[in-house]
Scaffold this active site. Structure first.
Site, short mmCIF file in Angstrom:
data_model
loop_
_atom_site.label_atom_id
_atom_site.label_comp_id
_atom_site.label_asym_id
_atom_site.label_seq_id
_atom_site.Cartn_x
_atom_site.Cartn_y
_atom_site.Cartn_z
N CYS A 2 0.77 -1.19 0.13
CA CYS A 2 0.16 -0.04 0.15
C CYS A 2 0.68 1.33 0.20
CB CYS A 2 -0.80 0.02 1.19
SG CYS A 2 -2.05 -1.23 1.44
N ARG A 27 4.46 -0.41 -4.57
CA ARG A 27 4.11 -0.63 -3.22
C ARG A 27 2.89 -1.63 -3.38
NH1 ARG A 27 6.74 2.06 0.82
NH2 ARG A 27 5.30 1.28 2.23
N TRP A 74 -2.33 -2.88 -1.72
CA TRP A 74 -2.01 -4.37 -1.66
C TRP A 74 -2.88 -5.05 -0.79
CZ3 TRP A 74 0.48 -7.93 1.50
CH2 TRP A 74 0.91 -8.95 0.96
N GLY A 101 -1.10 -0.85 6.56
CA GLY A 101 -0.96 -1.58 7.67
C GLY A 101 -2.02 -2.61 8.05
N LYS A 488 14.36 -14.92 -8.63
CA LYS A 488 14.09 -13.71 -9.84
C LYS A 488 13.20 -14.33 -10.88
CE LYS A 488 14.96 -10.85 -8.15
NZ LYS A 488 15.55 -10.61 -6.98
N GLU A 491 9.54 -15.12 -9.54
CA GLU A 491 8.66 -13.88 -9.01
C GLU A 491 8.15 -13.05 -10.37
OE1 GLU A 491 10.49 -10.96 -6.39
OE2 GLU A 491 12.35 -11.23 -7.05
C1 F6R Z 1 12.77 -9.87 -4.40
C2 F6R Z 1 12.53 -9.18 -3.51
C3 F6R Z 1 12.09 -9.39 -1.98
C4 F6R Z 1 12.91 -8.68 -1.16
C5 F6R Z 1 12.35 -8.69 0.50
C6 F6R Z 1 13.06 -7.81 1.42
O1 F6R Z 1 13.29 -9.53 -5.58
O2 F6R Z 1 12.72 -7.92 -3.81
O3 F6R Z 1 12.49 -10.75 -1.87
O4 F6R Z 1 14.23 -8.79 -1.30
O5 F6R Z 1 11.02 -8.52 0.48
O6 F6R Z 1 12.92 -6.45 1.07
P1 F6R Z 1 14.04 -5.26 1.72
O7 F6R Z 1 15.19 -5.47 1.15
O8 F6R Z 1 13.45 -4.16 1.38
O9 F6R Z 1 13.89 -5.58 3.12
#
Ligand code: F6R
Length: 611
Positions: A2, A27, A74, A101, A488, A491
C-alpha cells in the site's frame, strides 16, 4: 504494501497526489482511490486494478480540491474490489481515511460500532477507523483522530481528511512508514520520499506513536497523549531522474544496467590510499565493537537474505568471525542465544520490511549491537540501528530487486575486508589483492551486460521460456546465487524454479530431471568448479537441458551444456557480483517474452510492511 500520498496547500492537489501514487504504485497495485475536500464537500473516486483505471475514471468525472489523500492498495483484508479500495469513509461520508498496515482489533472495534448502528460497506480492517473517528468527532478532527487511535491495536500509517475541517490533513504512524514533505506554503505526506521528490526534497520522518495536524503553512506533531513533539527537517539526496525509467522499457532493466555505477558508488571513498584497507567511516561504530564481537548474526528476507548467505561466507573466510544467517521472520521466533558483544546485521533495501524490523527489535532487546545494511536512508530500520552501512544503490523501483542485491553483496565484501584488517585476520597483501580485483568489478559487470546474446537465445528458446519448472544449481559462494536466480525467475515470469546446492541435487531434486526441465548451473572458476561439472554430467545423463554460467577461457565446460554464458575472470569471493547478472537478465527477458508485467508482478509488493 500500500502507498499513501496526501497534499494540503493552495493548489488543486488531485494531480499532485496522482503523480505521487504513480511513483508509489510499486508498493501495491490491485486497486487505488483518491478523496478531495472542496467547499465543505468530500469527493471520492476509487477503482479496481492499476492506477490507470483510477486515472480513466478521473478523466471522465474529474474531482478537485485541497486537502487530498490517495492510496494504492496491496490487499490484506478483503479481495481487490471497489468497495475494499481506499479511501474509506464514515456513514456521513464526511471523513475519508487511507491506511497502510493492519488493524489487529478491527473485529472488536467493528462490533462496538455496529452496536451503535454503524453500517459497514467493505471487508477491510481500515473502514473501522473512519467510523471510529466519527464516533469521537466533536468538531475537531485532530482531537477525534488521536482519541480514536488510543483504541487501535496494530500497525498503521494513516492519511485523513474531513469535509468539516477544510484545510487540515491528518497523518499518523505506528509501525508503517510515513514522511511529511515540506513545501513553500504547502505540505505533503507519502509512504516514502520518492513520491515527493518532484515537489520537495525536504522531509520529516514521522515516528511511531506520532500524529500530525498538517495545514498549508504549518504542521503540529503530537504523541497520542497530546504532547507536542518536534521533528527535524531532513533533505533527501535522491533526484527525480532516479525515479524515472530513463529510456528503458522497465525499471528492472534500467536498474540491472545501473549496477556498474552502483558498485562504483559502494566503493567510492571506501578503499584507503594504501589499497589494502577499507575506510568505512560512514558506519560510525566504535571499532572495538567490531574487533571484539564473538559472533555475527545476519537477518533479512528474500533477496536480501540471499545476500546475507554470501555475506556469511565472505565474513567467515576473510575475517574469520563466525556468522549465523536467519530469515528475519524465523529469527524473532527462536530462542535468541546471542553471546555478549554480538553484532546483528539486518540487511534491507527498503529499510521498512516488517519482519526484518521486528528481528532488529528482538536483537536489541537481547542486548546486541545493530549494524544495518540499508539502502533507504531515513527508513525505520536505519533509524532504529546503532549504526548503518549505507548501500548507496539509489532508488530501486522494480519490484524484483537487482541493483540493491549487488550493492548488498558488495557491502558485505567491504565489511568482511574491513573486519579482517581490524581483527588482524587478513594480511595486507591478501586485502590488497581482493580490493584491486574489487575495483575492476564495475567494468566486468558492464562486460556481462554487453554480452546478452546467449541469454536472449535462451529466453526465446521454448525449452526455457515455456518450461513449467526450472532448477538453479551452484556451490559455495554461488549457492546463494542459485537461490537468487530461481527467485528472480519465479517472481517475474511465474515459472516454478528451485535453487539448490549443486551437490545436494543428487539427494532428491534429480528425480525431477527430464528433457522438459531446464537447469541453470552457476559454474565459474572456483574451488568447486570440477565438482559442479560432475553434477552437470549427472543432469545430462538424464537428458536435462543445461545453461551454464562459466568463466571466460573455460573451454571444457561447453561439452557439458546446451548453452554457456561466459563472465570475466575474478577472485572467487567476488564472483557472485558477476554470475548474478546473466541470471537477472534471463529472468527479465523470459518475463518479457511471456508477456508478464516485469515491474509489477502479481501478488507482490516492493516494501513488505506487514508480518
Ligand atoms: C525479491 C525481493 C524481495 C525483497 C524482500 C526484502 O526480488 O525484492 O524478496 O528482497 O522483500 O525486502 P527489503 O530488502 O526491502 O527488506
Amino acid at each position: 504494501m500500500c502507498g499513501i500520498v496526501g497534499y494540503v496547500g493552495p493548489k488543486d492537489g488531485v494531480g499532485i497526489v496522482l503523480d505521487g501514487l504513480r511513483r508509489l504504485e510499486y508498493r501495491g497495485y490491485d486497486s487505488a482511490g483518491i478523496s478531495a475536500v472542496r467547499d465543505h464537500t468530500l469527493d471520492s473516486v476509487r477503482a479496481v486494478g492499476k492506477l490507470k483505471a483510477l486515472e480513466a475514471k478521473l478523466t471522465s468525472a474529474p474531482i478537485h480540491g485541497s486537502p487530498v489523500i490517495g492510496h494504492t492498495r496491496w490487499a490484506t483484508h478483503g479481495v481487490p474490489s471497489e468497495a475494499n479500495a481506499h479511501p474509506h469513509t464514515d456513514d456521513a461520508l464526511a471523513i475519508a481515511v487511507v491506511h497502510n498496515g493492519i488493524i489487529e482489533n478491527y473485529l472488536e472495534l467493528g462490533a462496538m460500532l455496529r452496536a451503535t448502528g454503524v453500517q459497514f460497506r467493505s471487508e477491510t480492517d481500515t473502514e473501522v477507523i473512519a467510523h471510529l473517528i466519527r464516533h469521537y468527532y466533536r468538531g475537531d478532527l485532530f482531537a477525534a483522530v488521536t482519541r480514536a487511535l488510543q483504541d487501535v491495536r496494530g500497525a498503521y500509517a494513516f492519511g485523513i481528511v474531513s469535509k468539516d475541517d477544510p484545510g487540515v490533513l491528518i497523518a499518523a504512524r505506528n509501525g508503517s512508514p510515513l514522511v511529511i514533505g515540506v513545501g513553500d506554503n504547502e505540505h505533503y505526506i507519502a509512504s516514502d520520499a520518492t513520491a515527493l521528490i518532484k515537489y520537495t526534497r525536504r522531509v520529516m520522518y514521522l515516528d511511531d506513536g506520532q500524529a500530525a495536524e498538517i495545514r498549508a503553512d504549518r504542521t503540529a506533531i503530537h504523541d497520542l497523549n497530546g504532547k507536542l513533539q518536534s521533528l527535524e527537517v531532513k533533505t533527501v539526496d535522491w533526484d527525480l531522474a532516479m525515479a524515472e525509467k530513463g529510456g528503458y522499457p522497465h525499471f528492472m532493466l534500467k536498474e540491472i544496467h545501473e549496477q556498474p555505477e552502483v558498485i562504483r558508488n559502494v566503493l567510492r571513498g571506501r578503499v584507503a590510499a594504501n589499497g589494502a584497507d577499507v575506510a568505512l567511516d560512514d558506519i560510525k561504530l566504535a571499532p572495538e565493537i567490531l574487533v571484539k564481537c564473538p559472533r555475527i548474526f545476519i537477518v533479512a528476507c528474500g533477496t536480501a537474505w540471499h545476500s546475507g548467505l554470501i555475506g556469511k561466507r565472505l565474513i567467515e573466510s576473510i575475517a574469520k568471525v563466525p556468522v549465523e544467517v536467519d530469515i528475519a521472520s524465523e529469527f524473532r521466533y527462536r530462542d535468541l542465544l546471542l553471546p555478549p558483544g554480538s553484532v546483528v546485521i539486518p540487511v534491507t533495501q527498503s529499510g521498512e520490511t516488517a519482519d526484518t524490523l521486528e528481528a532488529l527489535r528482538a536483537a536489541r532487546r537481547a542486548g546486541a549491537t545493530i549494524l544495518s545494511l540499508v539502502n533507504v536512508q531515513g527508513s525505520t530500520i536505519a533509524r532504529e540501528s546503532n549504526a548503518v552501512l549505507p548501500l548507496r544503490a539509489g532508488i530501486e523501483m522494480g519490484v524484483a530487486s537487482t541493483k540493491a542485491y549487488t550493492a548488498m553483496v558488495a557491502a558485505f565484501a567491504l565489511l568482511a575486508i574491513h573486519l579482517g584488517r581490524l581483527r588482524g585476520s587478513l594480511a595486507p597483501e591478501a586485502a590488497g589483492a581482493l580490493l584491486s580485483d574489487f575495483l575492476r568489478i564495475p567494468d566486468k559487470i558492464a562486460a556481462c551486460l554487453a554480452n546478452q546474446r546467449t541469454i536472449l537465445e535462451c529466453a526465446s528458446d521454448p525449452r526455457f521460456r515455456d518450461a513449467a519448472s526450472a532448477l538453479f544449481l551452484g556451490r559455495a559462494y554461488n549457492y546463494p546465487t542459485a537461490l537468487e536466480g530461481a527467485l528472480k525467475l519465479k517472481e517475474i515470469s511465474y515459472i516454478h524454479a528451485e535453487g539448490y546446492g549443486a551437490g545436494e541435487m543428487k539427494h532428491g531434486p534429480i528425480a525431477l530431471v527430464t528433457d522438459k526441465l531446464p537447469s541453470v548451473f552457476i559454474a565459474p572458476q572456483s574451488a568447486t568448479r570440477d565438482k559442479i561439472v560432475s553434477n552437470m554430467q549427472e543432469v545430462r545423463a538424464r537428458n536435462g537441458v543445461i545453461l551454464a554460467i562459466a568463466t571466460e577461457g573455460d573451454a571444457g565446460i561447453a561439452a557439458h551444456a546446451e548453452k554457456v554464458v561466459y563472465i570475466p575472470p575474478c577472485l572467487e569471493p567476488l564472483s557472485p557480483l558477476l554470475t548474478t547478472i546473466p541470471l537477472q537478465l534471463l529472468a527479465y527477458h523470459i518475463s518479457v517474452n511471456r508477456g508478464c508485467d516485469v515491474d509489477q508482478p502479481r501478488n507482490l509488493a516492493k516494501s513488505v510492511t506487514v508480518e
